[in-house]
Design an enzyme around this catalytic site. Sequence first.
Site, PDB file in Angstrom:
ATOM      1  CE  LYS A  55       7.874   0.739  -2.657  1.00  0.00           C
ATOM      2  NZ  LYS A  55       8.519   0.775  -3.975  1.00  0.00           N
ATOM      3  CD  GLN A  99      10.309   2.793  -6.543  1.00  0.00           C
ATOM      4  OE1 GLN A  99      10.184   1.996  -5.630  1.00  0.00           O
ATOM      5  NE2 GLN A  99       9.283   3.308  -7.173  1.00  0.00           N
ATOM      6  CG  ASP A 122       8.412  -4.757  -6.919  1.00  0.00           C
ATOM      7  OD1 ASP A 122       7.411  -4.298  -6.340  1.00  0.00           O
ATOM      8  OD2 ASP A 122       9.459  -4.112  -7.099  1.00  0.00           O
TER       9      ASP A 122
HETATM   10  N1  GUN Z   1       7.210   2.074  -9.383  1.00  0.00           N
HETATM   11  C1  GUN Z   1       5.876   2.274  -9.375  1.00  0.00           C
HETATM   12  N2  GUN Z   1       5.240   1.224  -8.805  1.00  0.00           N
HETATM   13  C2  GUN Z   1       6.205   0.354  -8.450  1.00  0.00           C
HETATM   14  C3  GUN Z   1       6.174  -0.919  -7.818  1.00  0.00           C
HETATM   15  O1  GUN Z   1       5.124  -1.482  -7.452  1.00  0.00           O
HETATM   16  N3  GUN Z   1       7.381  -1.508  -7.615  1.00  0.00           N
HETATM   17  C4  GUN Z   1       8.544  -0.937  -8.001  1.00  0.00           C
HETATM   18  N4  GUN Z   1       9.662  -1.577  -7.773  1.00  0.00           N
HETATM   19  N5  GUN Z   1       8.604   0.240  -8.593  1.00  0.00           N
HETATM   20  C5  GUN Z   1       7.423   0.876  -8.806  1.00  0.00           C
END
Ligand code: GUN
Length: 308
Positions: A55, A99, A122
Amino acid sequence: MSGDDRKLDGAARAAEIRDEVAAQVAELARQGVVPRLDAILVGDDPASEVYVASKARTLATLGMLSETHRLPENTPQAALEDLVDRLNADSDVDGILVQLPLPGNLNTSAILHGVDPAKDVDGFHPENVGLLLNGHPRLVPCTPAGIMEMLRREGVEIKGRRAVVVGRSDIVGKPMAVLLLHAHATVTICHSRTRDLAAVTREAEILVAAAGVRSLIGPEHVAEGTVVVDVGMHRVTDRETVERLYPGNEKKMAAFEKRGSVLAGDVDYTRVAPIAGKITPVPGGVGPLTIAMVAANTVAAAQQRRDL
Ligand code: GUN
């Protein structure tokens, strides 16, 4: 039809989305705005490390700012909540991404509920979940949003078709089902307690596999011509399993020899691809779309916060 004609090219569609985001970033720069995403990574889960690094790299490539806040596994709830509060109050921060999964001692929903909904890239805050459910989406969870973008760009008809989502997570399954519903599909959600899963999934014209179980979806689950979207991402480290999943696939074996592992999905690609109308590969399908949508949501948050 050859294998490549059936491919739903998530990686290529993600590249298009990134190009569009880069153009938006350039336009914002002309107005003196550089969007910034702050990611919080607690503990040292290797998969989470990879996602967060990816990211950050993507945002940098697109001309945005990103900070990663790394906290130890034993971080207390109050310390994490304090960090979220600080980022909420920092007017330079446009997006906040915690995360997941968080270590087991932490209360995940309390943390997610503490993120300023305007910075919630998110789309996990209840306010954003509610807006999505009501049909007034603001920030939409990145994986399902990316899948909808891919289906639209690939010209997959959704209206009036039968869609089956396997998996009911807050991150993928539930928002995916809502987005398909709003696009006028007839939607069924399956999960670990569903009886005779194959009988239900065989009804699908669009099948989204997001159960988090490797190779759950085999040829017996898929009707001829179904559009199959594979959200699963599982690292396979033993040779025998790789050989069983990808018999005679020299590219996969070469990848295994090189790295000692390969990624596999929730779908048994080798055996389902010949039946499917279209199918996303793993890797190179849904993963890049999710990352592209994190970037898109960061720009959207930066614009929305400033009424641009
Ligand atoms: N862990 C797995 N998928 C995601 C996601 O889309 N966002 C976040 N923050 N953590 C994740």
